[in-house]
Enzyme design. Sequence first.
Site, short mmCIF file in Angstrom:
data_model
loop_
_atom_site.label_atom_id
_atom_site.label_comp_id
_atom_site.label_asym_id
_atom_site.label_seq_id
_atom_site.Cartn_x
_atom_site.Cartn_y
_atom_site.Cartn_z
N CYS A 47 69.43 65.12 -26.65
CA CYS A 47 69.72 66.35 -25.91
C CYS A 47 69.70 67.50 -26.90
CB CYS A 47 71.08 66.24 -25.24
SG CYS A 47 71.61 67.80 -24.48
N ASP A 54 69.33 60.32 -25.30
CA ASP A 54 68.87 60.10 -23.93
C ASP A 54 67.90 58.93 -23.97
OD1 ASP A 54 70.20 62.25 -22.57
OD2 ASP A 54 68.81 63.62 -23.55
#
Length: 156
Positions: A47, A54
């Site tokens: 992120c 992620d």
Amino acid sequence: MQSLKSLGAHTTYPTDYDPSLLETFENKHPDVEYFVKFNCPEFTSLCPITGQPDFATIYISYIPQSKMVESKSLKLYLFSFRNHGGFHEDCINVIAKDLIALMDPRYLEVWGKFTPRGGISIDPYVNYGKIGTKYEQMAQHRLLNHDLYPEKIGNR
């Protein structure tokens, strides 16, 4: 036969996003229309705001023209996103643009199915059809009809 740098060599994993890792080889069947599909269940990026990881499965499907992407180079390229700060939508679009520039395919689609974080999953999809060909209409049709049957929690 052209020289592929990654295939058969000792693997050194990249630490930063690097599209130059991508390699191609000649499509031995350019007269045949066919799909090539990669399922990449271990994609990781960061992120750009929080730095949290992620995770996603990335689906890449394409109809080759004269060039094809070599799978180990694709693996290393996707690995190069591991420390890359990018929103899900950005990562998917960057992957698509890099592969289009690399191969000039007839058709390409990239679909990211990211695992939920904070109770929300994000599944961006992008596609491309070679301009001025039937693949341009195919891309529009597939985009307009994409994901008509949304998933249920149990089939993720």
